[in-house]
Design an enzyme around this catalytic site. Structure first.
Site, PDB file in Angstrom:
ATOM      1  N   SER A 100       3.925  -2.117  10.300  1.00  0.00           N
ATOM      2  CA  SER A 100       5.379  -2.117  10.489  1.00  0.00           C
ATOM      3  C   SER A 100       6.025  -3.446  10.103  1.00  0.00           C
ATOM      4  O   SER A 100       6.953  -3.928  10.778  1.00  0.00           O
ATOM      5  CB  SER A 100       5.734  -1.744  11.939  1.00  0.00           C
ATOM      6  OG  SER A 100       5.339  -0.409  12.227  1.00  0.00           O
ATOM      7  N   GLU A 111      -6.684   4.498   8.172  1.00  0.00           N
ATOM      8  CA  GLU A 111      -6.521   5.923   7.892  1.00  0.00           C
ATOM      9  C   GLU A 111      -7.778   6.504   7.263  1.00  0.00           C
ATOM     10  O   GLU A 111      -8.113   7.679   7.488  1.00  0.00           O
ATOM     11  CB  GLU A 111      -5.295   6.131   6.988  1.00  0.00           C
ATOM     12  CG  GLU A 111      -4.006   5.848   7.748  1.00  0.00           C
ATOM     13  CD  GLU A 111      -2.824   5.515   6.883  1.00  0.00           C
ATOM     14  OE1 GLU A 111      -1.743   5.262   7.450  1.00  0.00           O
ATOM     15  OE2 GLU A 111      -2.967   5.497   5.639  1.00  0.00           O
ATOM     16  N   LYS A 151       0.077   4.300  -0.303  1.00  0.00           N
ATOM     17  CA  LYS A 151      -0.547   5.470   0.310  1.00  0.00           C
ATOM     18  C   LYS A 151      -0.322   6.706  -0.591  1.00  0.00           C
ATOM     19  O   LYS A 151      -0.349   6.581  -1.806  1.00  0.00           O
ATOM     20  CB  LYS A 151      -0.051   5.663   1.738  1.00  0.00           C
ATOM     21  CG  LYS A 151      -0.242   4.386   2.582  1.00  0.00           C
ATOM     22  CD  LYS A 151       0.055   4.582   4.039  1.00  0.00           C
ATOM     23  CE  LYS A 151      -0.134   3.265   4.782  1.00  0.00           C
ATOM     24  NZ  LYS A 151       0.055   3.431   6.240  1.00  0.00           N
ATOM     25  N   ASN A 159       0.867  -1.183   0.000  1.00  0.00           N
ATOM     26  CA  ASN A 159       0.000   0.000   0.000  1.00  0.00           C
ATOM     27  C   ASN A 159       0.899   1.227   0.000  1.00  0.00           C
ATOM     28  O   ASN A 159       1.490   1.574   1.019  1.00  0.00           O
ATOM     29  CB  ASN A 159      -0.899  -0.012   1.240  1.00  0.00           C
ATOM     30  CG  ASN A 159      -1.755   1.245   1.345  1.00  0.00           C
ATOM     31  OD1 ASN A 159      -1.878   2.009   0.394  1.00  0.00           O
ATOM     32  ND2 ASN A 159      -2.338   1.454   2.510  1.00  0.00           N
ATOM     33  N   GLY A 219       3.152   2.296  10.761  1.00  0.00           N
ATOM     34  CA  GLY A 219       4.132   3.360  10.600  1.00  0.00           C
ATOM     35  C   GLY A 219       4.871   3.767  11.863  1.00  0.00           C
ATOM     36  O   GLY A 219       5.603   4.756  11.868  1.00  0.00           O
ATOM     37  N   HIS A 243      -9.367   0.935   5.267  1.00  0.00           N
ATOM     38  CA  HIS A 243      -8.080   1.125   5.921  1.00  0.00           C
ATOM     39  C   HIS A 243      -8.256   2.064   7.113  1.00  0.00           C
ATOM     40  O   HIS A 243      -9.076   2.983   7.085  1.00  0.00           O
ATOM     41  CB  HIS A 243      -7.064   1.701   4.944  1.00  0.00           C
ATOM     42  CG  HIS A 243      -5.664   1.685   5.450  1.00  0.00           C
ATOM     43  ND1 HIS A 243      -5.182   2.648   6.314  1.00  0.00           N
ATOM     44  CD2 HIS A 243      -4.633   0.815   5.235  1.00  0.00           C
ATOM     45  CE1 HIS A 243      -3.920   2.371   6.596  1.00  0.00           C
ATOM     46  NE2 HIS A 243      -3.558   1.272   5.967  1.00  0.00           N
ATOM     47  N   GLU A 261      -4.751  -4.932  10.682  1.00  0.00           N
ATOM     48  CA  GLU A 261      -3.729  -3.916  10.906  1.00  0.00           C
ATOM     49  C   GLU A 261      -4.004  -3.201  12.226  1.00  0.00           C
ATOM     50  O   GLU A 261      -4.850  -2.313  12.286  1.00  0.00           O
ATOM     51  CB  GLU A 261      -3.729  -2.890   9.771  1.00  0.00           C
ATOM     52  CG  GLU A 261      -3.252  -3.432   8.445  1.00  0.00           C
ATOM     53  CD  GLU A 261      -2.876  -2.304   7.500  1.00  0.00           C
ATOM     54  OE1 GLU A 261      -1.763  -2.322   6.969  1.00  0.00           O
ATOM     55  OE2 GLU A 261      -3.688  -1.389   7.310  1.00  0.00           O
TER      56      GLU A 261
END
Length: 254
Positions: A216, A102, A15, A13, A176, A100, A170
């Site tokens: 990560s 985010e 992003k 991904n 991240g 996702h 996730e």
């Protein structure tokens, strides 16, 4: 590896990263995707929407799939700035990420929104990668399994099957940050996801669905994470931007 069924998938991904010059990294990935790797694991890159068509065209014949990072629930209409699943399929995408963390955080997407997007993906021949995962606050409150169970129930639409669905776990706090849950923690959540998928889809179908771990993931921890029962690959963020790192994760399956 012991959990190689279903066939593993390592998805990148990207992003909001990547320009036309990023095609060079894709070429490196194609060259590094050896016959040995092709026999063990599927690869997928989900670039920003501006690169989906170019990557899909470049990937023809390489066996690296091309996906998108989101889609609108409607086929068309007055939705300025949005991209429909039909448009993504027309660009050559075969997968699309929905739900996702985010998107759930910044665009306030709810489970019902994710299910509608997954339905749109299915209607246009795309495989939906449905993301679930808890925040740090939810984990500290001991609500990880309850949160994941609720998201699964609300985000997977009717008509889902192993042919059109991938689930990605996730943990939000690991995305991240460089932090990862323990292998035992991952195993517990993936076992719950498999169990709930069996209730939703039936055992035979659910056992063919690929469940990815994301958060990560990097070459140094991929082998341990990919060896966990019911982990059938990875959804990779930053480490997917460079061919060496992305292929280094995939080689966990050699």
């Amino acid at each position: 590896m012991s959990n190689s069924f279903p066939r593993p998938l390592v998805a990148g991904n990207w992003k909001m990263n990547g320009l036309r010059a990023s095609h060079e990294e894709l070429i490196k990935m194609q060259k590094g995707y050896s016959a040995e790797l092709k026999g063990k694991v599927d690869l997928l890159i989900c670039p920003p929407a501006t690169l989906v068509h170019a990557f899909a065209h470049a990937n023809l014949g390489s066996r690296i799939g091309t996906g998108a990072q989101d889609c609108h629930a409607q086929q068309s209409g007055a939705y300025t700035g949005e991209i429909s699943a039909e448009m993504l399929a027309d660009c050559g995408a075969s997968y699309v990420i929905v739900g996702h963390s985010e998107r759930r955080q910044y665009q306030k997407e709810k489970d019902a929104d994710v299910a509608e997007k997954a339905t749109a993906a299915h209607q246009n021949g795309l495989i939906a990668i449905v993301c679930v995962g808890e925040t740090q606050q939810e984990r500290e409150a001991g609500r990880t399994l309850a949160v994941v169970r609720k998201q699964l129930k609300g985000s997977i639409p009717a008509g889902s099957s192993a042919d059109n669905l991938v689930v990605a776990y996730e943990p939000v706090w690991a995305i991240g940050t460089g932090l990862t849950p323990t292998a035992k923690d991952v195993e517990e959540v993936h076992a719950l996801i498999r169990s709930d998928l069996r209730r939703i889809l039936g055992k035979v179908e659910a056992d063919k669905v690929r469940i990815l771990y994301g958060g990560s993931v990097k070459p140094s921890n991929a082998k341990e994470l990919m060896s966990v029962p019911n982990v059938n690959g990875a959804l990779v963020g930053g480490a997917s931007l460079k061919a060496d790192d992305f292929l280094g994760i995939a080689t966990a399956y050699l």
